[in-house]
Motif scaffolding. Structure first.
Motif, short mmCIF file in Angstrom:
data_model
loop_
_atom_site.label_atom_id
_atom_site.label_comp_id
_atom_site.label_asym_id
_atom_site.label_seq_id
_atom_site.Cartn_x
_atom_site.Cartn_y
_atom_site.Cartn_z
N GLN A 51 0.83 -1.21 0.00
CA GLN A 51 0.00 0.00 0.00
C GLN A 51 0.86 1.26 0.00
O GLN A 51 2.07 1.20 0.20
CB GLN A 51 -0.89 -0.01 1.25
CG GLN A 51 -0.11 -0.22 2.54
CD GLN A 51 -0.88 -0.98 3.62
OE1 GLN A 51 -2.10 -1.05 3.57
NE2 GLN A 51 -0.18 -1.53 4.59
N THR A 52 0.18 2.40 -0.20
CA THR A 52 0.86 3.69 -0.05
C THR A 52 0.74 4.10 1.42
O THR A 52 -0.36 4.13 1.98
CB THR A 52 0.16 4.78 -0.91
OG1 THR A 52 0.11 4.32 -2.24
CG2 THR A 52 0.90 6.10 -0.83
N ILE A 53 1.88 4.39 2.03
CA ILE A 53 1.88 4.77 3.45
C ILE A 53 2.26 6.25 3.53
O ILE A 53 3.29 6.65 2.98
CB ILE A 53 2.89 3.94 4.26
CG1 ILE A 53 2.64 2.44 4.02
CG2 ILE A 53 2.82 4.27 5.75
CD1 ILE A 53 3.68 1.53 4.67
N THR A 54 1.44 7.03 4.22
CA THR A 54 1.72 8.46 4.36
C THR A 54 1.78 8.83 5.83
O THR A 54 0.93 8.39 6.62
CB THR A 54 0.61 9.31 3.69
OG1 THR A 54 0.42 8.83 2.36
CG2 THR A 54 0.96 10.78 3.67
N ASP B 82 -10.16 -0.60 6.16
CA ASP B 82 -11.50 -0.80 5.59
C ASP B 82 -11.52 -2.04 4.69
O ASP B 82 -10.48 -2.45 4.17
CB ASP B 82 -11.89 0.44 4.76
CG ASP B 82 -11.87 1.70 5.62
OD1 ASP B 82 -12.36 1.64 6.75
OD2 ASP B 82 -11.34 2.73 5.15
N PRO B 83 -12.73 -2.62 4.48
CA PRO B 83 -12.81 -3.87 3.71
C PRO B 83 -12.67 -3.67 2.20
O PRO B 83 -13.53 -4.03 1.42
CB PRO B 83 -14.19 -4.42 4.07
CG PRO B 83 -14.98 -3.24 4.50
CD PRO B 83 -14.02 -2.23 5.04
N VAL B 84 -11.57 -3.05 1.81
CA VAL B 84 -11.18 -2.99 0.40
C VAL B 84 -9.69 -3.30 0.42
O VAL B 84 -9.04 -3.07 1.43
CB VAL B 84 -11.40 -1.58 -0.21
CG1 VAL B 84 -12.85 -1.34 -0.55
CG2 VAL B 84 -10.88 -0.49 0.70
N GLY B 85 -9.11 -3.80 -0.66
CA GLY B 85 -7.67 -4.08 -0.67
C GLY B 85 -7.32 -5.18 0.31
O GLY B 85 -8.13 -6.07 0.58
N PRO B 86 -6.11 -5.10 0.90
CA PRO B 86 -5.59 -6.21 1.70
C PRO B 86 -6.46 -6.59 2.90
O PRO B 86 -6.43 -7.73 3.36
CB PRO B 86 -4.22 -5.71 2.19
CG PRO B 86 -4.02 -4.34 1.67
CD PRO B 86 -5.18 -3.96 0.80
#
Ligand code: SPD
Length: 287
Positions: free
Chosen positions: A36-39, A165-169
């Motif tokens: 993922q993108t981590i900010t 949230d229940p999207v992606g990993p």
């Protein structure tokens, strides 16, 4: 916030279904991990914050709303709290709340993304701080889905799911197969707890997770509270158990041990938060 930061202030917004949820401040670091993108964002209002794929995960000056709500109904309710499993929770906030209990002997924290832990340790120092080196905390960089699949029956007294949230990993963390494995590896008398999204901004996901837990466990109840930086600001956490709904009844000795160290959680707050179910949600939940 220092003067240099003041010169370069910008807004960072999470976009969700035609609304945006933003803070003013400055991006300190942004990285693409394998997942993922981590900010890391330094905000004026809530201090340093962590975003995953541009969604707010936590912020130093309001994370207690989220972490105290997720942890204390479970750890105050379960008779035994020797062995705890946390799936996700790489910012360290859930672990910190568990480490407040002297009775807790070991915490397995299973985080898929080592970068989340690395950046949280470096930038979000007020969240877990020295707790990262507590000998009771075992950090494993692993996939939580695989972890629960391969763990033997009756292994943990409390299981905490602190995912995104229940999207992606994180999508699988809401699936029946994952939840069934959690029930299998929970000891008798144990409590399962998960963040269960916003009844407004993630309405369908919220209803689905509570109803899934009601199908899998004997008891499951959502508790409602606020997390100011999340979509709609209105959030929920759901607790589940077999034979009795022990998460509703905090043990007196734990209340004495914990409540003085909490900003949000208290037995009174918990009672109200479990009761504050809007009528339209009650109609959609299976009994
Ligand atoms: N919409 C954000 C949901 C994120 C829940 N997990 C946050 C992690 C905090 N430890």
């Amino acid at each position: 916030m220092n003067n240099k930061l003041k010169d370069t202030i910008e807004w960072f917004d999470e976009y969700h279904q035609g609304a945006r949820y933003g803070l003013e401040g400055k991006v300190l670091r942004q990285e693409e991990s394998n997942f993922q993108t981590i900010t890391i964002f330094e905000s004026i209002k809530y201090g340093r914050a962590l975003l995953l794929d541009n969604c707010w995960m936590t912020a130093e000056k309001q994370e207690k709303h989220y972490h105290e709500s997720l942890i204390h109904p479970a750890l105050c309710g379960s008779k035994i709290i020797d062995n705890i499993l946390i799936i996700g929770g790489g910012d360290g906030g859930s672990a910190r709340e568990c480490l407040k209990y002297e009775e807790v002997k070991s915490i397995d924290l299973i985080e898929i993304d080592s970068k989340v832990i690395e950046l949280s340790k470096k930038y979000l120092t007020s969240i877990l701080g020295d707790g990262w080196t507590d000998s009771r905390l075992n950090i494993k960089i692993k996939n939580g889905i695989d972890w629960v699949k391969t763990t033997k029956n009756d292994s943990y007294d409390v299981i905490i799911v602190d995912g995104a949230d229940p999207v992606g990993p994180a999508k699988e963390l809401f699936s029946h197969s994952f939840l069934n494995n959690c029930k299998r590896i929970l000891k008798p008398g144990g409590i399962f707890a998960t963040q269960s999204e916003s009844p407004e901004a993630f309405h369908e996901a919220h209803i689905n997770i509570v109803n899934s837990l009601r199908q899998i466990f004997d008891f499951a109840d959502p508790l409602y509270g606020s997390v100011p930086i999340y979509p709609s600001g209105w959030w929920s956490w759901t607790f589940a158990s077999m034979k009795e709904a022990n998460y509703l009844y905090p043990l007196e000795s734990r209340i004495i041990e914990i409540s003085k160290n909490c900003q949000i959680w208290s037995p009174r707050w918990q009672k109200g938060a479990f009761s504050a179910m809007p009528a339209y949600i009650e109609r959609e939940l299976i009994k």
